[in-house]
Every structure is written in structure tokens, then in C-alpha cells.
Scaffold this active site. Structure first.
Site, short mmCIF file in Angstrom:
data_model
loop_
_atom_site.label_atom_id
_atom_site.label_comp_id
_atom_site.label_asym_id
_atom_site.label_seq_id
_atom_site.Cartn_x
_atom_site.Cartn_y
_atom_site.Cartn_z
N GLU A 45 0.84 -1.20 0.00
CA GLU A 45 0.00 0.00 0.00
C GLU A 45 0.87 1.25 0.00
O GLU A 45 1.46 1.61 1.02
CB GLU A 45 -0.93 0.02 1.21
N ASP A 94 1.49 -14.10 12.34
CA ASP A 94 0.36 -14.65 11.59
C ASP A 94 -0.52 -13.51 11.09
O ASP A 94 -1.16 -12.82 11.88
CB ASP A 94 -0.44 -15.58 12.51
#
Lengths: 384, 384, 384, 384
Positions: B85, B289
Site C-alpha cells: 500500500e 500470523d
């Protein structure tokens, strides 16, 4: 100091990246090696990152083939998945094998609208009503403002939520094949300017958090954001028994006590087993925004005994994906998109269908494993 | 067909990966190139993925330096961030520059407990009460069950939530420097077995969703999961004006109308601007994670005018990270962890502190930009 | 003006009430008649109302008898219910008839603690930690503060929720047979004073809304407030068919699609059909606080097919009732409490059990009616 | 037994009520007295209760006068309030005095729609899409179904929420001056019948809980139910100091830490101090449904410093009231409605405005008291 000056280099030539990394290395005393291994010129990532010093590699596997019966995705697919969580790909693949043995998953996109929700400061309830009246009376001005910023995005709906001196507004756009957040932001700013000029409402933030982007929020679960998709499969009783090693009744009971009752007791918006796992692995592989895993995890999994067979569905009200833009043009991500025929124009809805089917597969497998009593065993053998 | 047989190869030698990729290539008609570029032997990722065919590269940048005044993290840090991004790293870096100019961020870990919440089927309320009584009367049996599965994890709390024929139980563990989900799952299964044997309660699922793992849930926001961390900074008035180009009053107003009022109206659990962005970029860089970005986005940002200066804090009740295990041992991720001195034993709390400070920086920058009115402009220049 | 001066009368003699009512009559031009009819001296209500001008009469009916097998409530009960919603009492009574035919409802109180949650202003995270440490190190001072205000209330738990410059604290009390909100407030104020004096934390509000009193809140659903009670009944298949005119399967399906799936999709904390109806009618009849119907509606109804019969349970995590204090001493309310043997000391837990059983009865009847397809018909015949 | 047979009496003559009460007296051994005192013939309450044995009297006071500047309610009002919670009426009255001194409260109704949300069983996603398509293509059939059941109710919107084999639908109606729940239920049943007949979708329940009636639910907070109303007042600085004995800054800080931050941390849908108290007292006095206090408590209170003065607003997204029907026709309730000129046709919106202003007054007073530090003191003097 050399290290410090390298930090200020803003270039995106390979030598710039090397210089910056050297500066970071000097400051942090880390010898970089692995992060330097990437197969593209940094220029390619110019609009994806600043201060680039290398890359992180996420292992890429595939799950499937899975048979998909969608309006856009039809046929068998191998799904690319990037993860570091052992057992995940194997589990999803197992679910896909079950789905395929059952004749495939049906999937349907029920709505498609990206949202941005500015907040204005108004003088009070009377002023709020005036602003709302002005907008309702001037659809042409609003549309012109949108059109001045984008030829791809189309404004579909405007909703108001007045609250004292705050006037919240939620704009819904069709953004074509882009995920579209930036397009919506820029168009919304133009809309806000025209509203401000004509009504005196003062823009406080182009995002007043009723969008809701990258935060868990009931408004997305209820009213949708991005694509609202439902996938389903009917698994014959004997497939449940032979491939999932459990029974229809045990699967339904596990899903009810865990995904419906347990999530309700936890005050959750996610009535599923682990949708976020599938969404994250899929998004990272295909160049989507991993922060939008948050909304992607707004999924509800339902299991029913239908005439002795096992019906499983997932409802995903807020899948925010694009087949163009963002990370989709990076080389590895583009290859992953190619694996499923979802790169470029006209592919966003197909992509959304495949997200939902992948989540369905992961849910079938994990709930099946829990029903069969061996979740922990699977992790201890494959995972750690 | 050759392609099909390659799909069934389960090996993790480089030649196995190559064979599988060739098979996928044949089936999908994609010429793979970028995904083949990775600097480690696939064996290294044996416990991270199945069906490996290559890697996805996520651009890695850094933000900072940021001055951190924590109990574990002290001094200036360059923070590794992996994202696609555009504008994100630049924005976080800007926030870090503000924080450093303000003398640094204070940060504190208030609790540390990973949870797993099994659900049992019981015969009804009387049976539920009996099971609860048995567990309360036999702490030694419960502890022995835990100890039989792990030497790192310690059971800290057991809570019960009876609900008709479902008996939910939430177990809280100290998991040392591992994120610890697998450790908790395996220990919980052992605890469940001893409960089942002694009480007749039947285990339905080792996860009954009150954990709550990878789903948005109020139970995590309220009672915490993983590390509960608060970070804060007091930014002098003149730094607000010179570096954020806005005023203390405008910042506070933006934060209140957007992050407090707007999120409340959206039925959200995330009272922040974009915590998930920082959490995702940090987690991907450091081998955490990425599906746990969901809980990581449970953040509340508060801004106050304190004697004319700007006080900003973020409360993060559920940061789930580890400095060992999971993706932390992959080579690039290990290098990123080394950048912040967070690899290996004894580093998990420091890691959690840095997550919170990074979120604080991103919040300061984005809310500041919105208060200054140029969010859309920033995106249109850097992002697209 | 005479009317105006009567408004300022603060007396509670009957003549004072009459004078005030006359003043209101003059100002509003309403001829009062019905509200003047009440069988007690206004003095009796001195601690229940100010500016009294009369009473509102709510029709009182009864439902039952219902057989209850609780730890405190045992035997058949006629339940007093005050409502203006036609069909409600008849429906609950039908549910009670079913429960009784099934051998009665089991019911159990799993916890009992009223809460108050002050919020302090602190200087930041370090100060927050100091305050928490001081409290943990001085349990005696805290207990003395409580004891200085009440001999009935006992402090059972103190939890902290630090958030920047706000430090929230949740105090749990056993309040004996009183609902106990005022007792908790006064004791909490004393606790806050001793904390303030010793730590410099400044009390902002004795209620910082994490209590949470009279607002829907996940913290009450999850951690409980007042009494946490579960009631259940197993209804034989033939009773389902003969008395509810539906089948076990239809009942379970209706409950799942409506109370579990539908409520989840609505972002609700109430996974029930209409618990609030029963709670409101029971609370008004027995002198409880009708504003606490809000928390009383935090109920989850679950239905299962158990060996061909119908098992139905309701979990109510936040029943806030008292058998002394509040409205319980008004004459009609006292008579209603007497009907169920719940007036005075030692009766609060019995009262809570009966609330849960009454809710169970209303749920059984309404879900049964919906499963049988005649909800609307019932309303059109009895209700309008 | 005589007692038992009296229980079965269904009549609504006064002698029937007396006989039933005698039977209950015999069975419960309670001598009834107070409940027998009511000034109307039981026939009057025929559609409000079954098994009537008497009435419960709730003390009725008044608060005000309060100056209201609404679109429907204009001028000074004395507000009828029925409660047993000491200090409540006095507190609200104090708030009204402040509001009046500040020139009155502005109030506006922003939307008005009662909802009912049936749930159908469908065969899967394809069938769900077919049903949705049929409804969209046959607006005339849907309108005819509504018109066949009511001349007052008008269908305004139909929304679909497909979820696997469950198809949820939310119907919004204008119900004129009635609260309208029964009207909506009956009209919805007619709509469901025509959908079922034409599409094969099977009606599971006319209420699938997305309505959401009498349960806390984000869908009501976000999308509204009944009337969405915002009330506001700007209190001059000197009135804050002289009448509330606090400062603008202290009021704003208390509101922010408690009603915004604290409620957010509690996972609440109620961002207010005690809206439910005002709603309950108002609803009971005026014959509204006290179970709908649940939705009435969905209120957000915001306080701001505006040019040195104190601006306070309350947003109430789900006020469900009627000036006809339900309990409004009982004699005492009718007199209370007359006090505010809200009985009968054309008064429902005025009624809703007055609910919001009453809540605003209670919020101003309580938050002011907490800011001034004497909440507990007020209760100990007036309440106990």
C-alpha cells in the site's frame, strides 16, 4: 554519519535500495542477505512502498483443484495461497477435495459497492437537515463532483447519519475491477468540497469511520462493503463419512455449538471457524490488501442436515478485492492471479467468488476435523 | 497426466517444489518466473506450508527511527514494514518523526495471556455445575494435563460459561516467547481429555470460539488476548503545528468525531483510524500470523489537549505475537526481527511494545493528515 | 400563578400530592381522575418518586402454574405479570403449561455479582500502572472503604482496564438480597476516594460505563452482571405435538434460523425471541427497575433435538433483581412478590430463578407458535 | 378445587377478575388488597392483558416545565414520568430547568419506519436470488398484499439478506400514529404468503430477528427502527456553572471518558449515561411498551465546548412509540398523554420528540452531577 544520510534517500533505483539497505545495516548492525533476493526492479514497486530495502518472502503453495459453479468462476481451480502457518494449505486442500467430490461449490455475488464515509461538522440538527436536503435536491452536482475525479467509479448511494454537530454520510460506489478505496477517497473529497461550499458544513475527515475500512464493524456485516458473496456445497453423507471421517450430525452440532453459539457468547462479528486464515493466505498471494483481512473475516458459516446430506454455506458480506491496482501488478502476485485467471479487467467478481469458495473449503475441513476430534493432532504433526 | 501426478508430490526438496510448480504450470498454463526467486532451501519452510511452489515477495521498507521508552524496548528503532500500500510507510515514518521530536513514546504491557476456549456437550445445567465443581476441586489434575504437553506454557486461569447443553470454558496460558496458539491447543486438548474422563462431559471442539482466534470479538477487546499494551506520546503544541501542519484542537476534534463517535455509530470494535495497516505490515515483515491482524485491529486511539499540548494514546488489548516459532525463522523475516533486536528467546514483550508504538505512529500521522485536510491528496500523489 | 407555585411543593402528604396535581391540571388543562386512584399514602413512595401527582395503573395478570425445579424455587408457581401487551400473558401461560406437562423447568444461578465501574483520570500509562499496583498492594484499605459504607455489600473482585489517561476499574460486589446498584455506587465512591488520596488518580465519574448499567453491552453478556442464570426444559415429543402443535424439528429450525442466525446477522446481543417482554412484565409486577430490562434482554435461547424430544434452554447473564429495596415495598408490588414467596430477606436468588423460568416459558410458547405458523393470527385475535 | 377452576375463567367482567383473584389468593395464600384498587372496568383492558387479577400502581410524577423547540412539540411541557427509582424525576427536572434556562432544546425527527424481518427457508443461493428477483419484479403484488391487511400502514422499503438456505428480508413500514408492531406483523405475513406461493420459499418465521424487536442490535442503531430523533441544547457557560455547579470542560471530559470511551471499551451499543431510565419512566407513564426500552436505550450523548458554552446532544435511532393503540387508551396513561397533548391521531412524532428531549434532560443532569462529583451523594439523600 553515512547510515543516516542513506536513510533520507528517496530513490527507487536498485542502487538506491542498496544504499538504503546499507545504511540500515550500518545502523542496526544486521547483515542482510535474504531480503535482497527479489526478481524485479524496485521501480516496479514505486507505488507500493517507500524506503524500500528489500522484500519479505512468504511461502506460496496451492490448494485444489476445486470445482466451482459460480456466475463468473466456473470449472476446476488451483488456488494460490501464501502463508507461514503449517497445515493450513493441506487443510484447505482437503476441503476442496471434499467439495469437488460433492460436485463443486455454488457461489453468488449479491452486491458490489465500496464505501467511504466522511464526517462533517455542522451547527446542529437544523443545519444537518439543511445539508441533507441540499444533497437530495442536487444529485447532478454530486455526480459531477464524482465524475471530475474518476471515470471508473460510479456513485450508487448516499446515506446520512446525523448526530448532533457531527453529520456522518456514507457514500457507496461501484469501482469496477479495482478494490477502489483510493478512488472512493478522492471522489468523496470532491463530493465533500461541493457540499461544503454550498451548505457551510465543514469537512472534518473524509473518513468518519462509518465506511468502515480495516476495522471490525457491524455496519459492514449488515449493510455490506465491497462484495457480498455466499458460497455453498451439499456434501453427500457418504463423502462426509469417507473423506471427513465424521457424521453429518457431528458436523452440524460442532458448527452450531462453536460457530453460532460460541461466537454469539463472545460478542463476535465472525461466526466462522477461521475464515481469516483463508482470506489472509489468498489476499497475500494475489496482491490484495492484507489489512482488509479484518473485514474479510466477517463470515458466517452455517451447516444443516438436508435429507441426510450435509449442506454448508458461508456468507461473506465484505470481501474487498480487485483484479487491478494495488499489489496485483507485482510479478509474483500477478503470476498467482494468472493461476486462477483473475488478472486485469473484468475479473474482480470472479476473484471474489474464489475467495468465498476458498473460505468454504477451509471451513469444511476444519469443522470436519474438529467434529472428528483431531484438530490438535493435525497441528502437532504438520504445524510446529 | 504429468501435471496431476506432480500435484500429489509431498516432498520439500527444491526438486520437489520445482516438479510441483511444473505440474501447476502445465495445468494452469502459467509460465512461472517471479515466484521461483527465493534465497532458501524449501526444507526451511517445511513446517510453514504444504504444496509449496515458490514464494510471494512483499516489498519491505522501514519506518523511523522512532524513540521508544518501554519497559523492554528502549532507544531509537528502525521498524521493518512489508506492504504493497503506497504512502503507508511514508506516513508511519512521518508519525515516528513526530514522536521522536516529542521525546519518544511510552509503552507498557499490562497483561499477557493466550487463550483457547473448548466447548463441551453436557446433559444440562446440573451436569454443567458438576463439571465446573470437579475442575475447581482438581487443580492438580488440570495442571498435570498441561504439563504433560508443554514445558513452556503455563495455565493461568480457567473461566466457565455454561449455556444449556453447551459448556464453554476459556483457558488462559502464559506461552513465553511464542505466540502460542498451537501450544494452547495441544494443552487444552489434554485438559479436555481429563475433564471428559472424570465428568462425562463430551468434547465438541477444542475451540468453541470464545477464544476468540482470528475473528472480531468483544471478549478479546474487553478481557484481552495475547498482550494488552498501551502506548502514548505527548506532542508539544509547536511540533503539532510545524510537523503535522494542524492544531491540537483540530487533531482532537478529528479523533473524537471519527474514532470515537463514528466508530460507535458503525457498531465497531475498532476505535482507531487504521491500526490494521500498521499491524499487517509489521506482522508480515516479522513472520507473525497475518490472520491475527483481525485481533490486532482491536485498538482504541484517544487524543486529548493536555495543557495545550497534544496527548495521543493507543490501547491494544489483543496483540498476538511471538519472537520464536511460526514464520519467525524464515530467513527474511529473521532479518527483519534482527533489525529491532526481537529474534529468539526473551523478546516477545519487546516485540509487542514495538507493535503498539508503530500503530501509535501511524495513527498520529493519519489523524494529523486528516485534521490538516490532505488525506486524499497524499494518496493521489504517493499511492495510486 | 397558583399552578406554578404548586409545582414547587416538595411534600409527600396526600394533600401535597393533591395540590401539585391541581397545579399541573391548571397548567396543562387536563382533568385528572384515573391517576388519583391509589390505595396507599404517598409517604410510602417517598423514596421512589419526586413531584408525585398520582399513579399509573398497569394491568396485572398471572401465568402458570409452572413447575420449577431450582435450587431456591421449587414447586408450582403462579407468576405475576404486569403488561399492556395483549396476548403476552396468555402466551407465557401456554409455555408454562407445556413446561409443567414436561415435568418442570430446571434452573440454576451460576454467579451473583453487581458491578460499578468508575473511571479515573491518570497522567499516563506509568501512572496507571502505579495506581493498579497500589490497589493490589492494599486490599485492606479497599475493604475498609467498602465496609465504611455498607454492612450488606461485599467486594468480590477488582478489575482494571487502562486506556491512556483514562483508567477504568470494574468493582464486583455481593449485594445480598438487594439489586444493589445504590449500595455499589456509594461503596465505589468510598473506594475511589481512598485510591485518589493515595495515588493522585482523579475520579472523573463513579460510573465510567464499563459497569454497564442500563445500556446494552457485551461486557454484561460475557462477564455477567447481577445474577447469571440458566433455565432448561426437556419437552417430550408428544407434548410438542399435542400442546405446541408443531414438531421438534420445526421448533429447532425456527430457533436456529431466527434466534441464532438472524440475531447474529443483526449484530445483536439478544439471541432470543422476546425475553424483554417477560422481563418487563415480571419486573414491573414485582417492583424491579424497568430500565434494567435492557440487561435482562441479554438472553440466549437454544433448542436441540435430544433423543427425539425437544430440549430448550435460556442463558441469562445479567438478571438484576432484588427482593428488598427499590419498588418492592410498594403495596401492590409487595403483594405480587408474596404470590411467589419472594418478598424480603433471603429471596433474591429465588426471584432470579423465577425470572429465567418465566423467560423460558415465553420463549417456548412464541417459538412454538412461530414454528406452527400462527404468530400473526394470535396477535390479530387477542392483541389489537 | 375452587381455586383451580377460577384460574380457568377467561372473562373480563369485574366479577370475573374478582373470582380469578380469589382463586389465586386461595392457591398462594396471599391476601390481596392494593392490586384491587383501580378506577376502570376490566373490559377497558380486554386487549391489554389476560388472566387479569388487578393492577400494579407505579408512582407518577412530572418533570419540567421544559422548553421544546421541535417541529411538532413547541413550547413549555410538563413531562409525566412513572418510576420507582428515587431521585430520577428530580434529576430530570433539574436537567429541564437547565435546558429551559438555556432557551430550550431543539429536536428533529430524521426518519420514521417500523420494521419486521421474516426469514424464509430456500433451497440455496440460486433459489435465494430467484426469490429476490421475483420480489423486485412484482412490487404491485407486494403492495396489494400489504393493502389487504391495513389501510394505515405503508410499505416503504424491502431489503434482503441472503445467507445459505436462510433468506432474511427486512420490511420497513410507515405506521402512522401507532407504534405499529402488530400492523407490521400482519402485513408482513400477507407479504410472505404471496412470496411463498410464487417462489416456493418457505416461511420459517415472520420474525427472523433482523427486525430487531426488543433485543439490543446494531442494525437498529445503524439503520434505525421506529423514529430516529436527535435533540440538542446549547447551555451558556454561566448556566453550566450556576445551575450544574460544574464547568464546560469538566462536563465534556466526563462525557468523553464515560459515554464515549467507557462504552466503547464495554462493547456497548449505548453511548449514554442512563437513557433507559428516562425512556422507561416516559414509556410506562404514557402507555408505551416497556420492553421497547431496550431499543430506546440505543442513544448516543455527545458534549462539546462551542465557543465557551456547552453543547449537548442525544441521538436516538430507535424510538418506538405511538399516540394510539397499545396501552395508550388505559385511563391513567391517557391522562398522562393529555398532559403533553399527545393523545390520538397525529401525535406520534410529537411524542417521539418529547422522548428525546426528556432523555437529553436526564443526560444533562446526570453527567453534570458526575462532573460535579456528587452522583453518590444524590442517591444517598434521595434514593435509598
Amino acid at each position: 554519519m553515512n547510515g543516516q544520510s542513506g536513510l533520507k534517500n528517496r530513490g527507487m533505483e536498485r542502487t538506491d535500495v542498496d544504499e538504503r539497505r546499507a545504511a540500515v545495516s550500518q545502523l542496526t548492525e544486521v547483515e542482510f542477505d535474504a531480503i535482497t533476493s527479489y526478481p524485479f526492479e524496485p521501480e516496479v514497486a514505486r507505488t507500493n512502498i517507500e524506503n524500500m530495502i528489500g522484500v519479505i518472502q512468504i511461502p506460496l503453495g496451492f490448494a485444489g483443484p476445486v470445482q466451482v459453479n459460480g456466475d463468473y468462476a466456473q470449472g476446476p481451480f488451483l488456488i494460490p495461497l501464501a502463508t507461514t502457518e503449517g497445515a493450513l494449505v493441506a487443510s484447505i486442500s482437503r476441503g476442496m477435495s471434499v467439495i469437488t467430490a460433492a460436485g463443486g461449490a455454488n457461489v453468488k455475488v449479491f452486491s458490489d459497492a465500496m464505501t467511504r464515509a466522511p464526517v462533517f461538522r455542522v451547527r446542529g440538527v437544523e443545519h444537518a437537515a439543511e445539508v441533507m436536503d441540499w444533497v437530495n435536491a442536487h444529485p447532478g452536482d454530486i455526480e459531477m463532483a464524482v465524475a471530475s475525479t474518476t471515470s471508473h467509479g460510479q456513485l450508487m448511494q448516499v446515506e446520512f447519519f446525523p448526530n448532533g454537530r457531527s453529520l456522518h454520510m456514507r457514500l457507496s460506489f461501484n469501482t469496477g475491477d479495482a478494490m477502489g478505496m483510493n478512488m472512493c477517497t478522492i471522489a468523496s473529497e470532491a463530493v465533500c468540497r461541493v457540499i461544503s461550499e454550498n451548505t457551510g458544513a465543514e469537512l472534518v475527515s473524509v473518513s468518519g469511520n462509518m465506511c468502515t475500512d480495516k476495522k471490525p464493524a457491524a455496519i459492514n456485516s449488515i449493510n455490506g462493503r465491497g462484495k457480498t458473496v455466499v458460497a455453498e456445497v451439499t456434501i453427500p453423507k457418504d463423502v462426509v463419512e469417507s473423506k471427513l471421517h465424521t457424521s453429518v450430525a457431528a458436523f452440524v452440532e460442532t458448527n452450531t455449538r462453536k460457530n453460532l453459539v460460541g461466537s454469539a457468547m463472545a460478542g463476535s462479528l465472525g461466526f466462522n471457524a477461521h475464515a481469516a486464515n483463508m482470506v489472509a493466505a489468498f489476499y497475500i498471494a494475489t496482491g490484495q490488501d492484507p489489512a482488509q483481512v479484518v473485514e474479510g473475516s466477517n463470515a458466517m458459516t452455517v451447516a444443516e442436515d438436508v435429507d441426510g446430506d450435509l449442506y454448508v454455506s458461508v456468507r461473506m458480506p465484505s470481501i474487498e478485492v480487485g483484479s487491478v491496482g494495488g499489489g496485483t501488478k507485482l510479478p509474483a502476485q500477478a503470476e498467482a492471479l494468472d493461476m486462477i485467471g483473475c488478472r486485469g479487467d473484468g475479473k474482480a467478481l470472479k476473484l471474489a467468488e474464489l475467495v468465498a469458495v476458498t473460505v468454504l473449503a477451509g471451513e469444511v475441513s476444519t469443522i470436519g476435523a474438529q467434529a472428528a476430534g483431531h484438530l490438535g493432532r493435525a497441528h502437532s504433526e504438520l504445524g510446529r
